[in-house]
Design a protein around this motif. Sequence first.
Motif, mmCIF file in Angstrom:
data_model
loop_
_atom_site.group_PDB
_atom_site.id
_atom_site.type_symbol
_atom_site.label_atom_id
_atom_site.label_comp_id
_atom_site.label_asym_id
_atom_site.label_seq_id
_atom_site.Cartn_x
_atom_site.Cartn_y
_atom_site.Cartn_z
ATOM 1 N N ASN A 261 -9.999 -24.093 23.822
ATOM 2 C CA ASN A 261 -10.120 -23.036 22.823
ATOM 3 C C ASN A 261 -10.629 -21.715 23.367
ATOM 4 O OD1 ASN A 261 -9.105 -24.593 20.839
ATOM 5 N ND2 ASN A 261 -10.633 -23.960 19.347
ATOM 6 N N THR A 262 -11.359 -21.750 24.481
ATOM 7 C CA THR A 262 -11.899 -20.504 24.993
ATOM 8 C C THR A 262 -11.165 -20.044 26.234
ATOM 9 O OG1 THR A 262 -14.026 -21.230 24.174
ATOM 10 C CG2 THR A 262 -14.031 -19.354 25.635
ATOM 11 N N MET A 263 -10.899 -20.978 27.159
ATOM 12 C CA MET A 263 -10.338 -20.584 28.446
ATOM 13 C C MET A 263 -8.819 -20.473 28.411
ATOM 14 S SD MET A 263 -12.946 -20.125 30.265
ATOM 15 C CE MET A 263 -12.467 -20.128 31.985
ATOM 16 N N PRO B 201 -6.539 -19.381 26.329
ATOM 17 C CA PRO B 201 -5.906 -18.104 25.992
ATOM 18 C C PRO B 201 -5.987 -17.081 27.120
ATOM 19 C CG PRO B 201 -7.363 -18.819 24.235
ATOM 20 C CD PRO B 201 -7.597 -19.733 25.374
ATOM 21 N N LEU B 202 -6.999 -17.206 27.988
ATOM 22 C CA LEU B 202 -7.129 -16.255 29.089
ATOM 23 C C LEU B 202 -6.009 -16.430 30.103
ATOM 24 C CD1 LEU B 202 -10.933 -16.192 29.881
ATOM 25 C CD2 LEU B 202 -9.552 -14.364 28.960
ATOM 26 N N PHE B 203 -5.514 -17.660 30.229
ATOM 27 C CA PHE B 203 -4.513 -17.937 31.252
ATOM 28 C C PHE B 203 -3.105 -17.671 30.753
ATOM 29 C CE2 PHE B 203 -7.872 -21.190 32.391
ATOM 30 C CZ PHE B 203 -8.485 -20.329 33.273
ATOM 31 N N LEU B 204 -2.966 -17.502 29.456
ATOM 32 C CA LEU B 204 -1.637 -17.313 28.896
ATOM 33 C C LEU B 204 -1.426 -15.842 28.594
ATOM 34 C CD1 LEU B 204 -1.678 -20.312 26.432
ATOM 35 C CD2 LEU B 204 -0.499 -20.174 28.609
ATOM 36 N N GLY C 81 -0.684 -12.460 26.539
ATOM 37 C CA GLY C 81 -1.286 -12.092 25.267
ATOM 38 C C GLY C 81 -0.562 -12.588 24.027
ATOM 39 N N SER D 200 0.054 -17.581 22.248
ATOM 40 C CA SER D 200 -1.212 -18.234 22.001
ATOM 41 C C SER D 200 -0.961 -19.434 21.105
ATOM 42 C CB SER D 200 -2.161 -17.214 21.372
ATOM 43 O OG SER D 200 -2.883 -17.754 20.338
ATOM 44 N N ALA E 212 -6.282 -12.538 34.535
ATOM 45 C CA ALA E 212 -5.716 -12.947 33.258
ATOM 46 C C ALA E 212 -6.172 -12.003 32.158
ATOM 47 C CB ALA E 212 -6.122 -14.380 32.932
ATOM 48 N N ALA F 296 -3.759 -9.644 30.085
ATOM 49 C CA ALA F 296 -3.667 -9.710 28.629
ATOM 50 C C ALA F 296 -3.909 -8.334 28.026
ATOM 51 C CB ALA F 296 -4.674 -10.712 28.087
ATOM 52 N N SER G 211 -9.040 -11.928 25.623
ATOM 53 C CA SER G 211 -7.742 -12.586 25.729
ATOM 54 C C SER G 211 -6.761 -12.078 24.679
ATOM 55 C CB SER G 211 -7.911 -14.091 25.571
ATOM 56 O OG SER G 211 -8.329 -14.399 24.267
#
Lengths: 390, 337
Positions: A232-234, A236-239, A241, A244, B13, B17, B92
């Motif tokens: 849930n936190t990490m 989204p950072l790798f994907l 924008g 999601s 990342a 984003a 993000s």
Amino acid sequence: MTTSGKTASAAYLRTTVAPPERPPPLTSGPLAWLRENLLSSPLNVALTLAGLYIVYVLVPPAVRFLLVDAVWTGEDRNACLVSAAGQPVGACWAFVASRLRYFVYGAYPDGQLWRVNLVFALCAAGIVWLLWTRAPRKDLGAIFFFGLFPVAAVVLLYGWPAIGLPHVHTSLWGGVVVTLVVAFAGIVVSLPFGVLLALGRRSRLPLVRLVSVTFIEFWRGVPLITVLIMANTMLPLFLPGNMSPDKLLRPLVGVALFASAYMAEVVRGGLQAIPKGQFEGAASLGLNYWQTTRLVVLPQALRIVIPGIVNTFIGLFKDTSLVSIVGIFDLMRTIEVSLADPRWATPVTAASGYAFAAIFYFVCCFGMSRYSIAMEKRLATGHKRQETDR
Amino acid sequence: MKKSLLAAIVTVAAFGAAGASAATLDQVKQRGVLHCGSNPGLAGFAVADDKGQWTGFDVAFCRAVAAAIFDDPAKVRFIPLTAKDRFTAVQSGEVDVLIRNTTWTMSRDTSLGLNLGPVNYYDGQGFIVRSSLGLKSAKELEGASVCVQQGTTTELNLADFFRANNIKYEPVTYASAVEAVKAYDSGRCDAFTTDASALYAERLRLTAPDEHVVLPEIISKEPFAPVVRHGDDQWFDLVQWTVNATINAEELGVTKANVDEQLKSENPEVRRLLGVEGNFGEGIGLPADWAVRIIRHVGNYGEIFAANLGPDSPLKIDRGLNRLWTNGGILYAPPIR
């Protein structure tokens, strides 16, 4: 000269059966039960007294708080304040009653609640079909519950505009709905997936074995809360924008994979308990690997590990409350959010909310536990040692 | 090594984003709904009602942003975030704006790739005591025992305050705020300290709320501000001016009820605020009546405060520092011109 006439004439013979004597008072009846079970030795007498004392200390205050002094009706916090009631205040059930809709459905839109109710009804129907011993066509029941029902539930809950069901975003789901969705997804995915992983781990093909072992050890090696925070936190950072994945889906997948790893090890325990003779017997009948597994090994192995499987299910069911930490509105989260509501802020609000959660979880887990015991008894066909009769 | 690699990935990342979503307003418009990071439950600031609808002070500002963009305060999806994951959610791009009682500090503003501001609520640490003690100021707490949650900045602020004022006190620490409040309620301590906004909420949990008062001293600075990510200045402006518009509206006496009437006002400041004169919405990518939308749907700052924190709410928080600068507070918004 009849025998009856002769017996009747013998004065020293009884003509009627002597009435049965009452057994000695201390070998049967409630007194005997007491003596045998509670007072059979000085140690047992002491333990009984200690037990009674604990009951005396704990139960009356609990009953007093939960029932006697409880506030059942009211519009807002004033109902549950000492000053208003003029007496000590127990659980504030008025708070739970006013919040019940939120605890069960979360923020699911008013007009669409029938969809959730339909899902609950379908779920109950499936459970009854599968659990009621004399229900017909269990095979269809299983297909319904594990195949059709999940699809129907997703369509109903999430919506499908093409057939007239507007989308209801998962951020609006909450409460018992989310708790059951997470638990159900975990249970439905983990059992078949766990069986496959367990078989894979015992496979003779190195690649299959390696993949299974890696998967199991990885998921067993990290705490569930880490998985949830990662998801849930990490994540989204790798994907990128715009991409999601749904915020509820992420922990759902995490919980399902996590539970599968545990289930795999439980099932493997059952597989290892099957004697080699069973495999050899199956082979001598000309059964291939899948036939052996399906017809000979799994039915025995799964029966052995019912306690372990149910244990995992119960653990999983209670672990679902962890998703509340990553901002998913399961039952625990909805209760905690409601505690923040100043309209209901009283000294007893928190205790009432948590008591409600405890009752809900206890009923669900106790139900699962009782069912598993009943199932074990039904399936105990001379395979397992008889428990000492009492 | 491993850690720095992870950090690098996270940074890349995050920037990826951020770069990908330069025009946040366009994205929001296209999506048709604003994603607002909110508190999962804080009395007065973000609370779910019986039907799960979010209400509260911070929630109202999320709705104000949605109202400015869509002319519809319902077009906002609240994404409840914990204290830990709130900033990553902004970085993000999971949320467009974070309005979640977030204290504006230098490190948060400068090192996280985020922009904060303007302040929508001035909070700070305060004390609650029994009114029977008859105290008027925290400086009269000589020799008092104070219940406080351990390991928090609250505990440190407490020590600083009493040392600076050369007052003897006895801290009584507890692992959680709940325990600390319970201990205070049972008479273990003379005073309890935490953020002032929370004091009012905790007071309602006491056995006899009316027998306790919040002392006027605020011993730390906790300015709450909305948060957006770096890289989209127009979006930052939009959020800033949404807050400013509510404050200016209160100052000019424009309310939810009289906003339509005020459109006919001769006051040039009101005319500029409501877009009758000039087109100030253009600069933030919105039509001229952007502020009218905010006030009509959500109200001005005073109305938002009164409904969620002030006299119209169970909390009854004193406006204190959050009064307008013209009323003895420090709430001051730049003019619209």
